[in-house]
Design an enzyme around this catalytic site. Structure first.
Site, PDB file in Angstrom:
ATOM      1  N   GLN A   1     -10.871  28.435 -80.743  1.00 41.73           N
ATOM      2  CA  GLN A   1      -9.572  27.834 -80.901  1.00 41.73           C
ATOM      3  C   GLN A   1      -8.211  29.223 -81.352  1.00 41.73           C
ATOM      4  O   GLN A   1      -8.493  30.353 -81.224  1.00 41.73           O
ATOM      5  CB  GLN A   1     -10.065  27.427 -82.860  1.00 41.73           C
ATOM      6  CG  GLN A   1      -8.545  26.538 -83.330  1.00 41.73           C
ATOM      7  CD  GLN A   1      -8.854  26.039 -84.244  1.00 41.73           C
ATOM      8  OE1 GLN A   1      -9.363  25.550 -84.286  1.00 41.73           O
ATOM      9  NE2 GLN A   1      -8.065  27.004 -86.064  1.00 41.73           N
TER      10      GLN A   1
ATOM     11  N   GLU B   1     -13.302  27.823 -95.718  1.00 40.98           N
ATOM     12  CA  GLU B   1     -12.905  28.336 -96.054  1.00 40.98           C
ATOM     13  C   GLU B   1     -11.772  29.552 -97.088  1.00 40.98           C
ATOM     14  O   GLU B   1     -11.875  28.846 -98.040  1.00 40.98           O
ATOM     15  CB  GLU B   1     -11.147  28.548 -95.282  1.00 40.98           C
ATOM     16  CG  GLU B   1     -11.012  27.983 -93.306  1.00 40.98           C
ATOM     17  CD  GLU B   1     -10.960  29.366 -92.963  1.00 40.98           C
ATOM     18  OE1 GLU B   1      -9.965  29.968 -93.277  1.00 40.98           O
ATOM     19  OE2 GLU B   1     -12.570  29.239 -91.544  1.00 40.98           O
TER      20      GLU B   1
ATOM     21  N   ARG C   1       1.327  35.720 -94.934  1.00 37.44           N
ATOM     22  CA  ARG C   1      -0.291  34.967 -94.395  1.00 37.44           C
ATOM     23  C   ARG C   1      -1.511  35.382 -94.404  1.00 37.44           C
ATOM     24  O   ARG C   1      -1.567  36.984 -94.139  1.00 37.44           O
ATOM     25  CB  ARG C   1      -0.015  33.741 -93.443  1.00 37.44           C
ATOM     26  CG  ARG C   1       1.803  33.688 -92.365  1.00 37.44           C
ATOM     27  CD  ARG C   1       1.797  33.053 -91.466  1.00 37.44           C
ATOM     28  NE  ARG C   1       3.027  32.038 -91.043  1.00 37.44           N
ATOM     29  CZ  ARG C   1       2.537  31.418 -91.123  1.00 37.44           C
ATOM     30  NH1 ARG C   1       1.400  30.671 -91.601  1.00 37.44           N
ATOM     31  NH2 ARG C   1       3.935  30.891 -91.106  1.00 37.44           N
TER      32      ARG C   1
ATOM     33  N   HIS D   1      -8.003  39.116 -93.546  1.00 35.46           N
ATOM     34  CA  HIS D   1      -6.933  39.393 -92.910  1.00 35.46           C
ATOM     35  C   HIS D   1      -5.427  38.163 -93.145  1.00 35.46           C
ATOM     36  O   HIS D   1      -5.581  37.591 -94.174  1.00 35.46           O
ATOM     37  CB  HIS D   1      -7.263  38.794 -91.018  1.00 35.46           C
ATOM     38  CG  HIS D   1      -5.365  38.352 -90.324  1.00 35.46           C
ATOM     39  ND1 HIS D   1      -5.304  37.463 -90.404  1.00 35.46           N
ATOM     40  CD2 HIS D   1      -5.588  40.097 -89.584  1.00 35.46           C
ATOM     41  CE1 HIS D   1      -4.678  38.171 -89.600  1.00 35.46           C
ATOM     42  NE2 HIS D   1      -4.749  39.541 -89.228  1.00 35.46           N
TER      43      HIS D   1
ATOM     44  N   TYR E   1      -3.543  34.226 -82.321  1.00 38.06           N
ATOM     45  CA  TYR E   1      -4.509  34.655 -83.001  1.00 38.06           C
ATOM     46  C   TYR E   1      -5.370  33.338 -82.004  1.00 38.06           C
ATOM     47  O   TYR E   1      -5.226  32.680 -81.277  1.00 38.06           O
ATOM     48  CB  TYR E   1      -4.426  33.619 -84.690  1.00 38.06           C
ATOM     49  CG  TYR E   1      -3.974  33.604 -85.272  1.00 38.06           C
ATOM     50  CD1 TYR E   1      -4.342  34.395 -87.080  1.00 38.06           C
ATOM     51  CD2 TYR E   1      -2.981  32.764 -85.268  1.00 38.06           C
ATOM     52  CE1 TYR E   1      -3.369  34.073 -87.435  1.00 38.06           C
ATOM     53  CE2 TYR E   1      -2.025  33.071 -86.199  1.00 38.06           C
ATOM     54  CZ  TYR E   1      -1.943  33.293 -87.621  1.00 38.06           C
ATOM     55  OH  TYR E   1      -1.427  33.797 -88.512  1.00 38.06           O
TER      56      TYR E   1
ATOM     57  N   LYS F   1     -11.638  36.975 -85.626  1.00 36.01           N
ATOM     58  CA  LYS F   1      -9.881  37.277 -85.156  1.00 36.01           C
ATOM     59  C   LYS F   1      -9.861  38.368 -83.870  1.00 36.01           C
ATOM     60  O   LYS F   1     -10.227  39.676 -84.733  1.00 36.01           O
ATOM     61  CB  LYS F   1      -9.143  36.651 -86.067  1.00 36.01           C
ATOM     62  CG  LYS F   1      -9.290  35.531 -86.860  1.00 36.01           C
ATOM     63  CD  LYS F   1      -8.118  35.559 -88.456  1.00 36.01           C
ATOM     64  CE  LYS F   1      -8.433  34.739 -89.191  1.00 36.01           C
ATOM     65  NZ  LYS F   1      -7.973  34.253 -90.270  1.00 36.01           N
TER      66      LYS F   1
ATOM     67  N   ASN G   1      -4.428  29.609 -82.369  1.00 38.86           N
ATOM     68  CA  ASN G   1      -3.961  29.734 -83.656  1.00 38.86           C
ATOM     69  C   ASN G   1      -2.228  30.198 -83.362  1.00 38.86           C
ATOM     70  O   ASN G   1      -2.582  31.299 -82.212  1.00 38.86           O
ATOM     71  CB  ASN G   1      -3.843  29.759 -84.550  1.00 38.86           C
ATOM     72  CG  ASN G   1      -5.091  29.103 -85.338  1.00 38.86           C
ATOM     73  OD1 ASN G   1      -5.935  27.888 -84.603  1.00 38.86           O
ATOM     74  ND2 ASN G   1      -5.972  29.894 -86.464  1.00 38.86           N
TER      75      ASN G   1
ATOM     76  N   ARG H   1      12.766  42.660 -63.756  1.00 36.30           N
ATOM     77  CA  ARG H   1      13.089  41.703 -64.760  1.00 36.30           C
ATOM     78  C   ARG H   1      12.359  41.048 -65.380  1.00 36.30           C
ATOM     79  O   ARG H   1      12.295  39.722 -66.103  1.00 36.30           O
ATOM     80  CB  ARG H   1      11.882  41.007 -63.298  1.00 36.30           C
ATOM     81  CG  ARG H   1      12.058  40.463 -61.974  1.00 36.30           C
ATOM     82  CD  ARG H   1      10.940  40.705 -60.849  1.00 36.30           C
ATOM     83  NE  ARG H   1       9.473  41.639 -61.312  1.00 36.30           N
ATOM     84  CZ  ARG H   1       8.767  41.233 -60.987  1.00 36.30           C
ATOM     85  NH1 ARG H   1       8.096  39.989 -60.275  1.00 36.30           N
ATOM     86  NH2 ARG H   1       7.211  42.133 -61.580  1.00 36.30           N
TER      87      ARG H   1
ATOM     88  N   ASP I   1      -1.857  30.732-101.082  1.00 39.02           N
ATOM     89  CA  ASP I   1      -2.114  31.852-101.473  1.00 39.02           C
ATOM     90  C   ASP I   1      -1.918  32.229-102.371  1.00 39.02           C
ATOM     91  O   ASP I   1      -2.812  33.161-103.572  1.00 39.02           O
ATOM     92  CB  ASP I   1      -1.448  32.702-100.321  1.00 39.02           C
ATOM     93  CG  ASP I   1      -2.140  32.248 -98.535  1.00 39.02           C
ATOM     94  OD1 ASP I   1      -3.268  31.586 -99.123  1.00 39.02           O
ATOM     95  OD2 ASP I   1      -1.524  32.952 -97.533  1.00 39.02           O
TER      96      ASP I   1
ATOM     97  N   HIS J   1      -7.372  35.720 -95.574  1.00 36.73           N
ATOM     98  CA  HIS J   1      -7.783  34.723 -95.493  1.00 36.73           C
ATOM     99  C   HIS J   1      -9.138  35.262 -95.049  1.00 36.73           C
ATOM    100  O   HIS J   1      -8.995  36.500 -94.473  1.00 36.73           O
ATOM    101  CB  HIS J   1      -7.321  33.871 -94.685  1.00 36.73           C
ATOM    102  CG  HIS J   1      -5.451  33.531 -95.101  1.00 36.73           C
ATOM    103  ND1 HIS J   1      -4.913  32.861 -94.327  1.00 36.73           N
ATOM    104  CD2 HIS J   1      -5.844  33.098 -96.095  1.00 36.73           C
ATOM    105  CE1 HIS J   1      -4.134  32.505 -94.482  1.00 36.73           C
ATOM    106  NE2 HIS J   1      -3.995  32.317 -95.854  1.00 36.73           N
TER     107      HIS J   1
END
Length: 202
Positions: free
Chosen positions: A47, A143, A59, A119, A132, A72, A49, A23, A169, A62
């Protein structure tokens, strides 16, 4: 679920069992019991993400003010990426060092990044998805970022991919500039916060 510590203390790689059949497959990429064994406390999920990225998209790097910071737990439900953790904690024995793990939708490996650790990742193919689980909600005032192309960090971005980096960034300071500006978290403060989380779990 197996796990191993990364070269950056308080960051871990997790390897779940994948069950394929005619499957498709079944896998549990996040298992609280494994997090507790690795970090000494469960991950509070405040949260989640979700990002979708073109090949070459970077990305990060951070991080958030700690405490409380933002831990995270990340994995790749579709596509593939190179995940990178950077020790940004001033006073850490591995300050400025990094480690990387390939995350993809074949093995469903995951990475846990404790509060105060930087990260970042680069998508290795189009339509790569990153999921995330975050211990704290997004806090714009707390941040921060480090330029992912900082030559002093020399992060392991693949030579065959043209990097795609957001303007935010690109404009982020280098590690040396962030240190001079007092933006980086204290290793002592981070370790004290980790111990507070462990004590609450005992």
């Amino acid at each position: 679920m197996d796990f191993r510590p990364l070269k950056v203390p308080d960051a871990f790689e997790f390897v779940p069992r994948v069950f394929p059949d005619e499957r498709g497959l079944f896998v549990a990429p996040f298992q609280e019991e494994a997090i507790v064994r690795a970090a000494g406390h469960p991950l509070r999920v405040a949260q989640t993400n979700h990002s979708v990225s073109r090949a070459g998209s970077i990305r990060g790097v951070h991080f958030a003010d700690t405490p409380p910071g933002q831990a995270k737990y990340v994995y790749c439900p579709s596509g593939s990426l190179l995940d990178v953790v950077v020790d940004l904690r001033v006073g850490s024995p591995t300050f400025g060092e990094w480690d990387s793990v390939r995350l993809d939708s074949a093995e469903f490996r995951a990475v846990y990044v404790a509060e105060g650790i930087g990260h970042a990742f680069i998508a290795l193919e189009d339509n790569t998805v990153m999921a995330y689980l975050c211990s704290e909600p997004y806090n714009p005032a707390g941040e921060h970022g480090i330029n992912p192309l900082d030559p002093a960090l020399d992060l392991p971005w693949p030579a065959g991919l043209a990097p795609i980096v957001s303007e935010k960034d690109k404009a982020a300071p280098t590690l040396a500039e962030a240190l001079d500006q007092g933006l980086l978290p204290s290793y002592a403060d981070c370790v004290a916060y980790y111990e507070k989380l462990r004590s609450a779990h005992r």
